[in-house]
Motif scaffolding. Structure first.
Motif, mmCIF file in Angstrom:
data_model
loop_
_atom_site.group_PDB
_atom_site.id
_atom_site.type_symbol
_atom_site.label_atom_id
_atom_site.label_comp_id
_atom_site.label_asym_id
_atom_site.label_seq_id
_atom_site.Cartn_x
_atom_site.Cartn_y
_atom_site.Cartn_z
ATOM 1 N N ILE A 1 -5.901 11.899 -2.559
ATOM 2 C CA ILE A 1 -7.154 11.389 -2.384
ATOM 3 C C ILE A 1 -8.050 12.242 -3.405
ATOM 4 C CG2 ILE A 1 -9.146 10.467 -1.036
ATOM 5 C CD1 ILE A 1 -7.284 9.901 1.102
ATOM 6 N N THR A 2 -8.590 11.705 -4.203
ATOM 7 C CA THR A 2 -9.330 12.525 -5.181
ATOM 8 C C THR A 2 -10.998 12.138 -5.129
ATOM 9 O OG1 THR A 2 -8.992 11.012 -6.891
ATOM 10 C CG2 THR A 2 -7.591 12.894 -6.859
ATOM 11 N N LEU B 1 0.929 -1.201 0.037
ATOM 12 C CA LEU B 1 -0.049 0.005 0.026
ATOM 13 C C LEU B 1 0.910 1.298 -0.133
ATOM 14 C CD1 LEU B 1 -2.898 -0.972 2.526
ATOM 15 C CD2 LEU B 1 -3.019 -0.881 -0.085
ATOM 16 N N ARG B 2 1.625 1.306 1.091
ATOM 17 C CA ARG B 2 2.946 2.454 0.786
ATOM 18 C C ARG B 2 3.502 2.533 -0.497
ATOM 19 N NH1 ARG B 2 5.959 1.977 6.645
ATOM 20 N NH2 ARG B 2 4.203 2.196 7.847
ATOM 21 N N LYS B 3 3.759 1.620 -1.042
ATOM 22 C CA LYS B 3 4.642 1.646 -2.477
ATOM 23 C C LYS B 3 3.567 2.401 -3.450
ATOM 24 C CE LYS B 3 6.491 -1.008 -6.120
ATOM 25 N NZ LYS B 3 6.546 -2.453 -6.731
ATOM 26 N N HIS B 4 2.353 2.009 -3.493
ATOM 27 C CA HIS B 4 1.607 2.382 -4.229
ATOM 28 C C HIS B 4 0.676 3.739 -4.242
ATOM 29 C CE1 HIS B 4 2.153 -0.707 -7.236
ATOM 30 N NE2 HIS B 4 2.039 -1.261 -6.122
ATOM 31 N N PHE C 1 -7.423 7.531 -5.878
ATOM 32 C CA PHE C 1 -6.155 8.389 -5.709
ATOM 33 C C PHE C 1 -5.468 8.614 -7.060
ATOM 34 C CE2 PHE C 1 -6.166 5.446 -2.438
ATOM 35 C CZ PHE C 1 -5.955 5.920 -1.245
ATOM 36 N N GLY C 2 -5.705 10.080 -7.446
ATOM 37 C CA GLY C 2 -5.226 10.514 -8.597
ATOM 38 C C GLY C 2 -6.566 10.279 -9.568
ATOM 39 N N TYR C 3 -6.071 10.635 -10.836
ATOM 40 C CA TYR C 3 -7.027 10.982 -11.917
ATOM 41 C C TYR C 3 -6.615 10.049 -13.061
ATOM 42 C CZ TYR C 3 -8.497 15.142 -9.507
ATOM 43 O OH TYR C 3 -9.042 15.723 -8.646
ATOM 44 N N ASP C 4 -7.734 9.778 -13.933
ATOM 45 C CA ASP C 4 -7.637 9.056 -15.139
ATOM 46 C C ASP C 4 -6.760 8.060 -15.195
ATOM 47 O OD1 ASP C 4 -9.303 11.087 -16.238
ATOM 48 O OD2 ASP C 4 -7.398 12.571 -16.550
ATOM 49 N N ALA D 1 -4.941 6.698 -12.009
ATOM 50 C CA ALA D 1 -5.760 6.533 -10.932
ATOM 51 C C ALA D 1 -5.485 5.167 -10.174
ATOM 52 C CB ALA D 1 -7.191 6.930 -11.048
ATOM 53 N N CYS D 2 -5.408 5.030 -8.998
ATOM 54 C CA CYS D 2 -5.368 3.858 -8.043
ATOM 55 C C CYS D 2 -6.634 3.926 -7.211
ATOM 56 C CB CYS D 2 -4.132 3.811 -7.398
ATOM 57 S SG CYS D 2 -2.611 3.792 -7.981
#
Length: 123
Positions: A88-89, A79-82, A104-107, A110-111
């Motif tokens: 947090i979007t 989890l830390r790695k990614h 987390f992130g966009y498009d 995103a994760c």
């Protein structure tokens, strides 16, 4: 006395509350309290939030003052790695289910961390 579980309506209320605080914040670290309890340390400007996730049971903001494991688990390290240093979007409940999606992130970058609050056995 049987333990209470979050209903879909409870999850909706908690997500609405959490969304106001953590969306737009950056994950600075992730800790595991046990093999089912994780804390995401989030910061936004000068504020810090701790999002506690207990698999199958609960999710909420907390003032985390608990002992953490000295050595993080392999899953926590993954989890830390990614997710560390990612923004947090969005936090959403998937339909009317007891499933939460933290984005987390966009498009294409995103994760998603998907958490189920189902109970496999009722005791």
């Amino acid at each position: 006395m049987a333990k209470q579980r979050l209903t879909a309506l409870d999850i909706r209320a908690v997500i609405t509350s959490c969304k106001k605080l953590v969306v737009g914040s950056v994950v600075t670290n992730i800790y595991n309290i046990s093999n089912k309890i994780y804390v995401l340390k989030c910061s936004k400007k000068d504020e810090k939030y701790f999002l506690l996730v207990e698999v199958e049971k609960r999710i909420h903001i907390t003032e985390w003052k608990r002992e953490k494991n000295v050595m993080p688990s392999a899953f926590t390290m993954k989890l830390r790695k990614h997710l560390r240093s990612r923004k947090i979007t969005n936090i959403t409940q998937l339909g009317g289910d007891r499933v939460v999606d933290i984005q987390f992130g966009y498009d294409d970058n995103a994760c998603h961390l998907v958490i189920e609050f189902y109970v496999d056995k009722i005791k």
